[in-house]
Design a protein around this motif. Sequence first.
Motif, PDB file in Angstrom:
ATOM      1  N   HIS A  30       0.691  -1.339  -0.067  1.00 37.11           N
ATOM      2  CA  HIS A  30       0.223  -0.647   0.668  1.00 37.11           C
ATOM      3  C   HIS A  30       0.893   1.643  -0.209  1.00 37.11           C
ATOM      4  O   HIS A  30       2.245   1.525   0.783  1.00 37.11           O
ATOM      5  N   PRO A  31       0.514   2.199  -1.427  1.00 34.53           N
ATOM      6  CA  PRO A  31       1.606   3.326  -0.976  1.00 34.53           C
ATOM      7  C   PRO A  31       1.319   4.449   0.480  1.00 34.53           C
ATOM      8  O   PRO A  31       0.474   4.679   1.153  1.00 34.53           O
ATOM      9  N   THR A  32       2.086   4.704   0.750  1.00 33.03           N
ATOM     10  CA  THR A  32       2.821   5.543   2.366  1.00 33.03           C
ATOM     11  C   THR A  32       3.377   7.003   1.345  1.00 33.03           C
ATOM     12  O   THR A  32       4.146   7.018   0.794  1.00 33.03           O
ATOM     13  N   PRO A  33       3.403   7.772   2.037  1.00 30.71           N
ATOM     14  CA  PRO A  33       4.209   9.572   1.402  1.00 30.71           C
ATOM     15  C   PRO A  33       6.041   8.679   1.537  1.00 30.71           C
ATOM     16  O   PRO A  33       6.223   9.548   0.962  1.00 30.71           O
ATOM     17  N   GLU A  34       6.145   7.993   2.757  1.00 30.85           N
ATOM     18  CA  GLU A  34       7.412   7.761   2.885  1.00 30.85           C
ATOM     19  C   GLU A  34       7.892   6.800   1.901  1.00 30.85           C
ATOM     20  O   GLU A  34       9.180   7.033   0.509  1.00 30.85           O
ATOM     21  N   LEU A  35       7.303   5.848   1.083  1.00 33.52           N
ATOM     22  CA  LEU A  35       7.456   4.824  -0.034  1.00 33.52           C
ATOM     23  C   LEU A  35       7.027   5.275  -1.478  1.00 33.52           C
ATOM     24  O   LEU A  35       8.320   5.578  -2.497  1.00 33.52           O
ATOM     25  N   TRP A  36       5.796   7.129  -1.437  1.00 31.22           N
ATOM     26  CA  TRP A  36       6.569   7.873  -2.296  1.00 31.22           C
ATOM     27  C   TRP A  36       7.418   8.256  -3.097  1.00 31.22           C
ATOM     28  O   TRP A  36       7.497   8.406  -3.783  1.00 31.22           O
ATOM     29  N   THR A  37       8.216   9.164  -1.474  1.00 36.10           N
ATOM     30  CA  THR A  37       9.264  10.037  -2.293  1.00 36.10           C
ATOM     31  C   THR A  37      10.521   8.971  -2.126  1.00 36.10           C
ATOM     32  O   THR A  37      11.385   9.888  -3.295  1.00 36.10           O
ATOM     33  N   MET A  38      10.469   7.602  -2.189  1.00 37.28           N
ATOM     34  CA  MET A  38      11.559   6.757  -2.041  1.00 37.28           C
ATOM     35  C   MET A  38      11.118   6.291  -3.954  1.00 37.28           C
ATOM     36  O   MET A  38      12.221   5.706  -4.552  1.00 37.28           O
ATOM     37  N   ASN A  39       9.565   6.495  -4.528  1.00 38.12           N
ATOM     38  CA  ASN A  39       9.640   5.802  -5.556  1.00 38.12           C
ATOM     39  C   ASN A  39       8.463   7.031  -6.621  1.00 38.12           C
ATOM     40  O   ASN A  39       8.876   6.591  -7.670  1.00 38.12           O
ATOM     41  N   LEU A  40       9.342   8.318  -6.590  1.00 41.41           N
ATOM     42  CA  LEU A  40       7.959   8.864  -7.531  1.00 41.41           C
ATOM     43  C   LEU A  40       8.807   9.501  -8.664  1.00 41.41           C
ATOM     44  O   LEU A  40       9.802   9.441  -8.536  1.00 41.41           O
ATOM     45  N   PRO A  41       8.369  10.097  -9.638  1.00 41.35           N
ATOM     46  CA  PRO A  41       8.805  10.182 -10.677  1.00 41.35           C
ATOM     47  C   PRO A  41       9.704  11.923 -10.313  1.00 41.35           C
ATOM     48  O   PRO A  41       8.307  12.970  -9.840  1.00 41.35           O
ATOM     49  N   THR A  94      11.630  17.720 -10.043  1.00 37.63           N
ATOM     50  CA  THR A  94      12.272  18.881  -9.503  1.00 37.63           C
ATOM     51  C   THR A  94      13.243  17.796  -8.180  1.00 37.63           C
ATOM     52  O   THR A  94      13.297  17.169  -8.497  1.00 37.63           O
ATOM     53  N   GLN A  95      14.145  18.510  -7.668  1.00 39.56           N
ATOM     54  CA  GLN A  95      14.924  18.206  -6.916  1.00 39.56           C
ATOM     55  C   GLN A  95      13.550  18.025  -5.488  1.00 39.56           C
ATOM     56  O   GLN A  95      12.966  18.397  -5.743  1.00 39.56           O
ATOM     57  N   ILE A  96      14.061  16.815  -4.787  1.00 37.40           N
ATOM     58  CA  ILE A  96      12.897  16.235  -4.149  1.00 37.40           C
ATOM     59  C   ILE A  96      13.440  16.806  -2.541  1.00 37.40           C
ATOM     60  O   ILE A  96      14.998  16.482  -2.253  1.00 37.40           O
ATOM     61  N   LEU A  97      12.684  16.322  -1.402  1.00 38.29           N
ATOM     62  CA  LEU A  97      13.364  16.771   0.560  1.00 38.29           C
ATOM     63  C   LEU A  97      12.725  14.876   0.511  1.00 38.29           C
ATOM     64  O   LEU A  97      11.727  14.890   0.186  1.00 38.29           O
ATOM     65  N   TYR A  98      14.217  14.051   0.791  1.00 37.98           N
ATOM     66  CA  TYR A  98      13.677  12.958   1.627  1.00 37.98           C
ATOM     67  C   TYR A  98      13.033  13.520   3.315  1.00 37.98           C
ATOM     68  O   TYR A  98      12.835  14.511   3.476  1.00 37.98           O
ATOM     69  N   SER A  99      12.978  11.917   3.525  1.00 33.59           N
ATOM     70  CA  SER A  99      11.927  11.910   4.861  1.00 33.59           C
ATOM     71  C   SER A  99      13.188  12.037   6.384  1.00 33.59           C
ATOM     72  O   SER A  99      12.182  12.977   7.213  1.00 33.59           O
ATOM     73  N   THR A 100      14.157  12.507   5.551  1.00 39.83           N
ATOM     74  CA  THR A 100      15.103  12.900   6.916  1.00 39.83           C
ATOM     75  C   THR A 100      14.830  14.681   7.295  1.00 39.83           C
ATOM     76  O   THR A 100      14.596  14.741   8.327  1.00 39.83           O
ATOM     77  N   ASP A 101      14.689  14.993   5.914  1.00 38.53           N
ATOM     78  CA  ASP A 101      13.491  17.112   6.098  1.00 38.53           C
ATOM     79  C   ASP A 101      12.881  16.818   6.431  1.00 38.53           C
ATOM     80  O   ASP A 101      12.740  17.630   7.290  1.00 38.53           O
ATOM     81  N   ILE A 102      11.652  15.613   6.064  1.00 35.70           N
ATOM     82  CA  ILE A 102      10.835  16.429   6.643  1.00 35.70           C
ATOM     83  C   ILE A 102      10.213  15.280   7.420  1.00 35.70           C
ATOM     84  O   ILE A 102       8.918  16.292   8.245  1.00 35.70           O
ATOM     85  N   SER A 103      10.727  15.140   7.850  1.00 32.03           N
ATOM     86  CA  SER A 103      10.154  14.190   9.806  1.00 32.03           C
ATOM     87  C   SER A 103      10.628  16.057  11.259  1.00 32.03           C
ATOM     88  O   SER A 103       9.777  16.266  11.824  1.00 32.03           O
ATOM     89  N   ILE A 104      11.767  16.089  10.235  1.00 33.08           N
ATOM     90  CA  ILE A 104      12.065  17.643  11.095  1.00 33.08           C
ATOM     91  C   ILE A 104      11.300  18.933  11.222  1.00 33.08           C
ATOM     92  O   ILE A 104      10.985  19.558  11.806  1.00 33.08           O
ATOM     93  N   ILE A 105      11.104  18.898   9.382  1.00 28.90           N
ATOM     94  CA  ILE A 105       9.386  20.141   9.500  1.00 28.90           C
ATOM     95  C   ILE A 105       8.827  19.993   9.877  1.00 28.90           C
ATOM     96  O   ILE A 105       8.153  20.612  10.402  1.00 28.90           O
TER      97      ILE A 105
END
Length: 289
Positions: free
Chosen positions: A70-81, A84-95
């Motif tokens: 089942h898709p989650t935001p974390e899995l989508w971050t790892m697999n999205l098209p 642009t440059q993207i933010l990953y879970s390390t930064d997203i969690s602190i944000i």
Amino acid sequence: MSFVEYGDTIKDGDTAIVFLGHESMFPVKVQHGTVTQTKYGVIRHSTDLIGKKYGSKVTCSKGGWVFILHPTPELWTMNLPHRTQILYSTDISIITMMLELKPGSIVCESGTGSGSLSHALIRTVAPTGHLYTVEFHQQRAEKAREEFREHGVEHLVTVTNQDVCKNGFGVSNIADAVFLDIPSPWEAIGHAKSALKAEGGRICSFSPCIEQVQRTCLAMEEYGFTEINTLEILLRVYNVRTISLQIPDLGKAAEANSSTGTVQFKSGVPLREMVGHTGYLTFATKSLF
């Protein structure tokens, strides 16, 4: 299927994650009559996916197997098209933590980009909150709207195609938090202050260069923001392994009590000092006065 509500069964039209291994996975849109090719063979959507439970182990045509997640935001971050440059879970969690987001929060974001952070923000503020995201590039904005609709979260997000530095977010005095990921964030600080609720609110600006951070901090001070601080999040990967060392010679008494000449213990060795500098996160609070 929704990125904010878990569903047990794979349905026609769902976005699912085909998991071959921790370093190998990809998203697929489930459609009746469609097939997906993998290194283990063909996956037939009609018979192998639709109606099966998420997490199922699916055998491919060559005898190999994959898991359908089942898709989650974390899995989508790892697999999205990547658009642009993207933010990953390390930064997203602190944000998410530093902006003090919770279910029901109202958040303004610019720019939308590939939607990595957007999906995480939507999941955090659901089911009663809302995300207002602004994207300067028209095609990226249209693609983001399409993805949000396919992922079942369109009722939680409003995508606007405009220049946030000139036209703002399109809302006033309602946001609990504002996030900026644009080339000139200092030009949007005034609009961010207007979007934030009157009783305070948090702002975060992401910039890859320290010169951008300096100008943004000056603009925040000019507009009366307080508690301004900047963070840099670095990821260090360790390799923990067993090593053997000889027991030191401590005399005959120690020698009589020792049955072996070596001792083993676990040692943590940095595998990589840091995994990529992503950028700086600057946080501040809107003054109550």
